[in-house]
Scaffold this motif. Structure first.
Motif, PDB file in Angstrom:
ATOM      1  N   ALA A 132       0.861  -1.188   0.000  1.00  0.00           N
ATOM      2  CA  ALA A 132       0.000   0.000   0.000  1.00  0.00           C
ATOM      3  C   ALA A 132       0.893   1.232   0.000  1.00  0.00           C
ATOM      4  O   ALA A 132       1.831   1.321   0.778  1.00  0.00           O
ATOM      5  CB  ALA A 132      -0.900   0.004   1.224  1.00  0.00           C
ATOM      6  N   SER A 133       0.609   2.169  -0.881  1.00  0.00           N
ATOM      7  CA  SER A 133       1.353   3.424  -0.948  1.00  0.00           C
ATOM      8  C   SER A 133       0.490   4.530  -0.386  1.00  0.00           C
ATOM      9  O   SER A 133      -0.708   4.586  -0.651  1.00  0.00           O
ATOM     10  CB  SER A 133       1.714   3.730  -2.398  1.00  0.00           C
ATOM     11  N   ARG A 159       6.287   3.107 -13.504  1.00  0.00           N
ATOM     12  CA  ARG A 159       6.176   2.524 -12.165  1.00  0.00           C
ATOM     13  C   ARG A 159       4.949   1.639 -12.143  1.00  0.00           C
ATOM     14  O   ARG A 159       3.881   2.034 -12.588  1.00  0.00           O
ATOM     15  CB  ARG A 159       6.057   3.640 -11.135  1.00  0.00           C
ATOM     16  N   GLN A 160       5.136   0.437 -11.614  1.00  0.00           N
ATOM     17  CA  GLN A 160       4.029  -0.508 -11.523  1.00  0.00           C
ATOM     18  C   GLN A 160       3.948  -1.016 -10.087  1.00  0.00           C
ATOM     19  O   GLN A 160       4.919  -1.576  -9.563  1.00  0.00           O
ATOM     20  CB  GLN A 160       4.230  -1.671 -12.486  1.00  0.00           C
ATOM     21  N   VAL A 161       2.801  -0.797  -9.461  1.00  0.00           N
ATOM     22  CA  VAL A 161       2.583  -1.305  -8.104  1.00  0.00           C
ATOM     23  C   VAL A 161       2.192  -2.769  -8.233  1.00  0.00           C
ATOM     24  O   VAL A 161       1.307  -3.124  -9.007  1.00  0.00           O
ATOM     25  CB  VAL A 161       1.482  -0.500  -7.378  1.00  0.00           C
ATOM     26  N   GLN A 164       3.334  -7.143  -3.650  1.00  0.00           N
ATOM     27  CA  GLN A 164       4.219  -7.036  -2.491  1.00  0.00           C
ATOM     28  C   GLN A 164       5.355  -6.059  -2.713  1.00  0.00           C
ATOM     29  O   GLN A 164       6.433  -6.209  -2.142  1.00  0.00           O
ATOM     30  CB  GLN A 164       4.762  -8.413  -2.109  1.00  0.00           C
ATOM     31  N   GLY A 165       5.115  -5.037  -3.522  1.00  0.00           N
ATOM     32  CA  GLY A 165       6.143  -4.041  -3.752  1.00  0.00           C
ATOM     33  C   GLY A 165       5.850  -3.174  -4.957  1.00  0.00           C
ATOM     34  O   GLY A 165       4.723  -3.103  -5.437  1.00  0.00           O
ATOM     35  N   VAL A 166       6.904  -2.535  -5.433  1.00  0.00           N
ATOM     36  CA  VAL A 166       6.811  -1.617  -6.563  1.00  0.00           C
ATOM     37  C   VAL A 166       7.955  -1.933  -7.515  1.00  0.00           C
ATOM     38  O   VAL A 166       9.074  -2.212  -7.077  1.00  0.00           O
ATOM     39  CB  VAL A 166       6.944  -0.149  -6.077  1.00  0.00           C
ATOM     40  N   GLU A 167       7.674  -1.888  -8.827  1.00  0.00           N
ATOM     41  CA  GLU A 167       8.731  -2.049  -9.822  1.00  0.00           C
ATOM     42  C   GLU A 167       8.837  -0.766 -10.629  1.00  0.00           C
ATOM     43  O   GLU A 167       7.846  -0.260 -11.140  1.00  0.00           O
ATOM     44  CB  GLU A 167       8.446  -3.217 -10.755  1.00  0.00           C
ATOM     45  N   LEU A 168      10.058  -0.233 -10.693  1.00  0.00           N
ATOM     46  CA  LEU A 168      10.355   0.930 -11.515  1.00  0.00           C
ATOM     47  C   LEU A 168      11.110   0.455 -12.739  1.00  0.00           C
ATOM     48  O   LEU A 168      11.913  -0.488 -12.651  1.00  0.00           O
ATOM     49  CB  LEU A 168      11.252   1.913 -10.759  1.00  0.00           C
ATOM     50  N   SER A 169      10.878   1.112 -13.865  1.00  0.00           N
ATOM     51  CA  SER A 169      11.689   0.807 -15.044  1.00  0.00           C
ATOM     52  C   SER A 169      12.106   2.113 -15.695  1.00  0.00           C
ATOM     53  O   SER A 169      11.351   3.079 -15.721  1.00  0.00           O
ATOM     54  CB  SER A 169      10.932  -0.085 -16.026  1.00  0.00           C
TER      55      SER A 169
END
Length: 183
Positions: A132-133, A159-161, A164-169
């Motif tokens: 959760a952000s 950015r993709q939520v 269990q986390g966040v992925e940045l590219s």
């Protein structure tokens, strides 16, 4: 600095938060300088994997303070970038991700025609509750600055939520093919 001087016995968490805010202010100044310059100046081939490992060396203290694990990257590619801007992008991405997970995972991908390189950076907490952000979170300011700087530099930032986390590219034009990173 004034808050730190006026509150010398601040709890450890508050002292860390104040130091993080001070670093964010310094990064903001750096980003403003780049945004004021002509776009896409000083482009040259830069080893993306090596730049990530150099960023890791500079972020050792904050990583240890938070007990974060770092995984990767295993591969690298040269990207067409201004080295100073690339460093700022990595610092902002790390500033964004450092509070979002217990482990940082890095992968480098090479694809497309014309050739492009993508840095994937995931901040994950395996086995945790769903991610959760919170709006207004300090990490969001890093993302706002990262997005503005990437746009100016011709880098695609996404950015993709995840659960269990966040992925940045971050995606750049590639200057070479994918290769195994020499550590």
């Amino acid at each position: 600095n004034a808050a730190q001087e006026n509150w010398p016995a601040a709890p450890a968490d508050a002292a860390v938060a104040l130091a993080d805010l001070e670093q964010l202010g310094l990064r903001l100044q750096e980003v403003v300088r780049v945004l004021a310059a002509p776009p896409r100046t000083g482009l040259e081939p830069v080893d993306l994997g090596l730049a990530v490992l150099q960023a890791r060396a500079e972020w050792v203290a904050p990583l240890r303070r938070r007990g974060l694990d770092w995984v990767g990257p295993e591969e690298s590619v040269d990207v067409m970038a201004n080295p100073a801007v690339l460093k700022q992008l990595l610092d902002l991405a790390l500033g964004h991700a450092i509070g979002l997970g217990r482990r940082l995972e890095f992968r480098v991908r090479f694809f497309g025609q014309p050739a492009q390189a993508k840095l994937l950076m995931a901040a994950v907490t395996p086995g945790s509750e769903p991610f959760a952000s919170l709006p207004g979170d300090a990490a969001e300011w890093h993302w706002v600055l990262l997005s503005a700087l990437a746009l100016r530099a011709g880098v695609v930032a996404e950015r993709q939520v995840q659960s269990q986390g966040v992925e940045l590219s971050l995606t750049w034009p590639a200057a070479s093919g994918l290769r195994r990173l020499q550590k």
